[in-house]
Design an enzyme around this catalytic site. Structure first.
Site, PDB file in Angstrom:
ATOM      1  N   GLU A 316       0.827  -1.207   0.000  1.00  0.00           N
ATOM      2  CA  GLU A 316       0.000   0.000   0.000  1.00  0.00           C
ATOM      3  C   GLU A 316       0.862   1.258   0.000  1.00  0.00           C
ATOM      4  O   GLU A 316       1.080   1.874   1.056  1.00  0.00           O
ATOM      5  CB  GLU A 316      -0.949   0.021   1.202  1.00  0.00           C
ATOM      6  N   GLU A 408      -6.232  -7.323  -1.495  1.00  0.00           N
ATOM      7  CA  GLU A 408      -6.673  -7.229  -0.102  1.00  0.00           C
ATOM      8  C   GLU A 408      -7.955  -6.436  -0.025  1.00  0.00           C
ATOM      9  O   GLU A 408      -8.108  -5.400  -0.676  1.00  0.00           O
ATOM     10  CB  GLU A 408      -5.600  -6.547   0.758  1.00  0.00           C
TER      11      GLU A 408
END
Length: 490
Positions: A316, A408
């Site tokens: 991320e 995710e």
């Protein structure tokens, strides 16, 4: 994904090939500087299945440099339609199709090539186009390379200066010999905007992500992975190896060994293993560039012969521009490719892998400036109770232009906690199913948070079978994942 001081989670996301056609010509290409002298070449290759096909169109400039090009062609059969295109702006009127260059591939120097493509639908028959134009000038030729003449041509006929490009005949993999996801699909590949199997057919993988291996290693035993593969019928296991937060940086050899062990365990059960280089804080992936190169050089060399490995090179990214992420990717990907030229590689996106939405941007920055590498996909993450229609709308818009993989997501809020938002989770997973976007849910663990699939204490008990050990999120995800897969093989 998020930071776990307690440990608790904090998430900041606010067919086979059936035909090939080679075309070449000595046509004149318009140029901003001079007229082309020799011509152009186009190679059109398709993989087809009942009612649909993927087309790859390689354009090569054999003349003077051109820019802002437009490729045109006509479908011989009116039953063909362009559904989703990439690497160009696609339009269709009747049976006539045009593809206009984008910023990053608009200039073609002498001898330069670019490849564009699209997914299409068809009814009736599915013949190949027989003529292309580039900037209005015809590049035409036969549908195959003619056999050599038995009589020499007259002396006044000059020999061709450039032989037409040829495409080797496609090879079709044999039928699958097993029933697991890996046995059926084999080595994965990116075809257009889709994840495709060894038969060139678009597929969707559905599975679960581990939590941090430094905290929940006892959740990933033979017993738990047997349940995940056999009872949940999971297609993949995302192996989340945190880099910071008592992770890889504290013991590179130890964490690399843990990852490799889980890759082997997934392979033994016929699941794909998604190796996640789990960076979050700091959000700049360049901070971990050297660690990434070391880690991926090691795991790609060790696992290169396996068909079940997918690489996720940064989890991320946040607080950085897309250009920084792209620079990072273009340094890490070659390290993997040196050992494993075939595996799918997934690149994180801006704004905690939100395609930039959480930073007030969108996927245009990726479309206009993509990573210069082949066989890659781009990451998208969401948490259903926090990220709703504006995020879903951007995924739907981006999915026609970029290959996406939801590595995710959670059924709860961005903190990783709270109650399951069933309505939003259904809307998200229905969308991903329709678009054939693969996903991994956070998390297959017994962490004390709403996103965990297992009740607290489950991993210590060593008993994972059945539904009594599941949380609300776990029961929901088990039901979604265990529905029958659709893995086409012809």
């Amino acid at each position: 994904m998020f930071s776990i001081p307690r440990p608790s989670r904090r998430h900041l996301l606010a067919g086979g090939a059936v035909g090939a056609l080679a075309l070449a010509a000595v046509a004149v290409l318009p140029s901003p500087n001079a007229m082309a002298a020799t011509g152009c070449a186009v190679t059109y290759t398709i993989s087809s299945w009942p009612g649909g096909f993927t087309a790859s169109v390689a354009v090569r400039n054999l003349g003077d440099p051109v820019s802002n090009w437009t490729l045109g062609f006509t479908f011989p059969d009116g039953g063909q339609r362009v559904v989703q295109g990439w690497s160009a702006t696609w339009q269709q009127s009747g049976s006539a199709v045009t593809a206009r260059s984008l910023d990053y591939n608009g200039t073609l120097g002498t001898g330069a090539s670019t490849t564009i493509g699209f997914n299409g639908s068809w009814t009736g028959s599915n013949p190949n186009p027989t003529s292309f134009t580039l900037n209005g000038t015809v590049c035409t030729g036969g549908t195959s390379t003619p056999p050599p003449a038995t009589t020499p041509p007259p002396a006044t006929t000059p020999p061709p200066t450039t032989p037409p490009p040829t495409t080797p005949p496609p090879t079709t993999p044999p039928p699958p010999t097993g029933t697991t996801p890996v046995a059926i699909n084999g080595q994965l590949q990116v075809c257009g905007v889709n994840l495709c199997n060894q038969y060139g057919r678009p597929i969707q993988l559905r599975g679960m992500s581990t939590h941090g291996l430094q905290w929940f290693a006892n959740c990933y035993t033979d017993a738990s992975l047997d349940v995940l593969a056999n009872e949940w019928r999971s297609d993949l296991l995302r192996v989340s190896m945190y880099v910071q937060e008592q992770g890889y940086e504290t013991n590179p050899a130890g964490f690399t060994a843990q990852v490799n062990t889980l890759v082997d365990k997934a392979e033994a059960r016929g699941m794909y293993a998604l190796i996640d280089f789990h960076t979050l804080t700091p959000g700049d992936p360049m901070y971990n560039l050297d660690r990434a190169k070391t880690f991926f050089a090691t795991v790609s060399a060790r696992n290169a012969a396996k068909k079940n490995v997918i690489y996720e090179i940064t989890n991320e990214p946040n607080g950085v521009s897309w250009s920084t992420i792209r620079t990072y990717a273009e340094q890490v990907i070659p390290v993997i490719r040196a050992n494993d030229p075939d595996a799918v590689i997934i690149v994180g996106t801006r704004g905690w892998s939100s395609l930039g939405v959480s930073d007030g941007a969108n996927s245009d920055e990726i479309v206009n400036n993509p990573v210069r590498a082949q066989n890659i996909m781009y990451t998208f993450h969401f948490y259903a109770a926090s990220h709703r229609d504006n995020y879903r709308n951007e995924v739907q818009r981006a999915a026609s232009r970029l290959p996406l993989f939801v590595t995710e997501f959670g059924t709860v809020t961005y903190t990783g906690d709270g109650a399951v938002d069933t309505a939003s989770s259904n809307a998200w997973l229905d969308l991903l199913d329709r678009l054939k976007i693969s996903y991994a849910n956070w998390t297959f663990s017994d962490a004390p948070e709403g996103s965990a699939a297992l009740r607290p204490g489950t991993c210590a008990s060593g008993s994972f079978s059945g539904t009594s050990v599941l949380t609300e999120s776990g029961a929901y995800m088990r039901d979604r994942i265990r529905t029958a897969d659709n893995f086409p093989t012809s």
